[in-house]
Design a protein around this motif. Structure first.
Motif, short mmCIF file in Angstrom:
data_model
loop_
_atom_site.label_atom_id
_atom_site.label_comp_id
_atom_site.label_asym_id
_atom_site.label_seq_id
_atom_site.Cartn_x
_atom_site.Cartn_y
_atom_site.Cartn_z
N LEU A 188 82.37 -23.98 -169.08
CA LEU A 188 83.35 -25.05 -168.93
C LEU A 188 83.87 -25.54 -170.28
N ILE A 189 82.99 -25.64 -171.27
CA ILE A 189 83.42 -26.18 -172.56
C ILE A 189 83.97 -25.11 -173.50
N SER A 190 83.84 -23.83 -173.14
CA SER A 190 84.29 -22.77 -174.04
C SER A 190 85.51 -22.01 -173.52
N CYS A 191 85.86 -22.18 -172.25
CA CYS A 191 86.95 -21.39 -171.68
C CYS A 191 88.31 -21.90 -172.15
N VAL A 192 89.32 -21.07 -172.02
CA VAL A 192 90.68 -21.47 -172.37
C VAL A 192 91.21 -22.40 -171.28
N VAL A 193 92.28 -23.09 -171.60
CA VAL A 193 92.82 -24.12 -170.69
C VAL A 193 93.18 -23.53 -169.33
N SER A 194 93.75 -22.32 -169.32
CA SER A 194 94.19 -21.73 -168.05
C SER A 194 93.03 -21.40 -167.11
N GLU A 195 91.81 -21.31 -167.65
CA GLU A 195 90.64 -20.98 -166.83
C GLU A 195 89.79 -22.21 -166.51
N ASP A 221 70.84 -33.79 -176.53
CA ASP A 221 71.13 -33.67 -177.96
C ASP A 221 72.55 -34.11 -178.28
N GLU A 222 73.45 -34.00 -177.30
CA GLU A 222 74.85 -34.43 -177.48
C GLU A 222 75.27 -35.28 -176.29
N PRO A 223 74.67 -36.43 -176.13
CA PRO A 223 74.94 -37.23 -174.92
C PRO A 223 76.40 -37.64 -174.74
N GLN A 224 77.06 -38.02 -175.83
CA GLN A 224 78.44 -38.47 -175.68
C GLN A 224 79.35 -37.33 -175.22
N ARG A 225 79.12 -36.16 -175.78
CA ARG A 225 79.94 -35.01 -175.41
C ARG A 225 79.77 -34.68 -173.93
N TRP A 226 78.51 -34.60 -173.48
CA TRP A 226 78.27 -34.19 -172.10
C TRP A 226 78.57 -35.29 -171.10
N GLN A 227 78.44 -36.52 -171.50
CA GLN A 227 78.85 -37.61 -170.60
C GLN A 227 80.35 -37.56 -170.37
N GLY A 228 81.10 -37.20 -171.43
CA GLY A 228 82.54 -37.09 -171.29
C GLY A 228 82.94 -35.93 -170.38
N VAL A 229 82.16 -34.85 -170.39
CA VAL A 229 82.45 -33.68 -169.57
C VAL A 229 82.02 -33.88 -168.13
N LEU A 230 80.83 -34.47 -167.94
CA LEU A 230 80.22 -34.54 -166.61
C LEU A 230 80.39 -35.89 -165.92
N GLY A 231 80.61 -36.92 -166.68
CA GLY A 231 80.57 -38.27 -166.12
C GLY A 231 79.15 -38.83 -166.23
N SER A 236 73.34 -38.33 -166.01
CA SER A 236 72.03 -38.97 -165.83
C SER A 236 71.17 -38.18 -164.86
N TRP A 237 71.77 -37.65 -163.80
CA TRP A 237 71.01 -36.85 -162.82
C TRP A 237 70.48 -35.58 -163.46
N LEU A 238 71.32 -34.87 -164.20
CA LEU A 238 70.90 -33.62 -164.83
C LEU A 238 69.83 -33.84 -165.90
N CYS A 239 69.83 -35.03 -166.49
CA CYS A 239 68.81 -35.35 -167.50
C CYS A 239 67.53 -35.91 -166.87
N GLY A 240 67.53 -36.07 -165.55
CA GLY A 240 66.35 -36.59 -164.87
C GLY A 240 66.20 -38.08 -164.98
#
Length: 273
Positions: A188-195, A221-231, A236-240
């Motif tokens: 999700l974070i590495s693909c091009v915009v069209s994908e 390790d990167e909470p702000q980045r992943w919170q922005g991607v996942l909500g 919080s669920w994925l982090c337990g």
């Protein structure tokens, strides 16, 4: 494909082996041209041969089904699955090393070529494979011989890697194990915009069928980045740190009734991270 061999092997083929290669290639072209089912079956049973363990043999339905999937010949795929049922899904032997077939190559080929309609037919045929245990074993099988392009990958893992959400939904609804979450997140974070839309949809479907996420300590390790991607809630669920979101729980129950129940939802109720 049976005729694809390295140059040294081709030079050493006997006339009988060369004839097998020629008939197999002719059959491949016939399927690619979408010839009528009756004609393809007549060719398979009477005119097409494969070299196997030192002698020619007739082309198997499972080998013909691979061709039908590659070229999206839905009528031929339907005929083979209706006529031969799960025997059409047996893994063909490898033409490179002559090792016995294993895994679930038909699933992987359908996913790689994004043949959603044919994959749905395969799912129907698997209802006759001998119970949920056998079906699950097949759905979670890997690509087969080491010479195969998708060796070592399940169909679900391949669907995630290629961002083919429609194939992924078919597999998950019918009981395949929802593997590949880490790959889906990285994709999700590495693909091009069209994908990105397809990658997001694939991730959403994995989350939908995951009752308990695997440990992903690197998310913290990167909470702000992943919170922005996942909500916040999904992160919080994925982090337990919290239970899964209520909407995700509700959609998970709905998904158990079949893929149509998910795809027919209005857009604002579709699973989105």
């Amino acid at each position: 494909m049976p005729w694809l061999r390295s140059s040294p092997q081709c030079l050493s083929l006997s006339p009988c082996q060369r004839e097998c290669e020629r008939t197999a290639f002719s059959f491949y072209c016939a399927v690619r041209q979408q010839l009528p089912v009756w004609l393809l079956e007549e060719m398979r049973r009477m005119e097409v041969f494969c070299w196997d363990n030192g002698s020619p043999r007739a082309f198997l339905p499972s080998e013909a089904l691979i061709y039908a999937i590659v070229h999206d010949h839905r009528d031929y795929a339907r005929y083979l699955l209706n006529r031969f049922s799960v025997s059409a899904l047996r893994a063909p032997s490898c033409s490179f090393c002559c090792c016995p077939g294993s895994g679930a190559p038909h699933l992987n080929v359908a996913v790689r070529y994004n043949r959603v309609a044919v994959l749905s037919m395969v799912m129907e045929a698997l209802k006759d494979c001998g119970g949920p245990g056998k079906r699950g074993e097949y759905l979670d099988g890997c690509g087969g011989c080491v010479h195969a392009a998708d060796s070592g990958k399940t169909a679900v893992q391949l669907a995630v890697e290629l961002s083919h959400p429609d194939c992924l939904l078919q597999l998950l609804v019918h009981g395949a194990r929802p593997d590949g979450l880490e790959v889906a997140l990285q994709r999700l974070i590495s693909c091009v915009v069209s994908e990105r839309q397809a990658a997001q949809r694939s991730l959403d479907l994995l989350l939908l069928f995951l009752s308990k996420p695997p440990p992903l300590p690197w998310l913290r390790d990167e909470p702000q980045r992943w919170q922005g991607v996942l909500g916040d809630r999904v992160f919080s669920w994925l982090c337990g740190l919290a239970p899964s979101p209520l909407l995700l729980q509700a959609l998970r129950c709905l998904a158990q009734s079949g893929s149509d129940c998910i795809t027919s939802l209005p857009d604002f109720l579709q699973p989105h991270s």
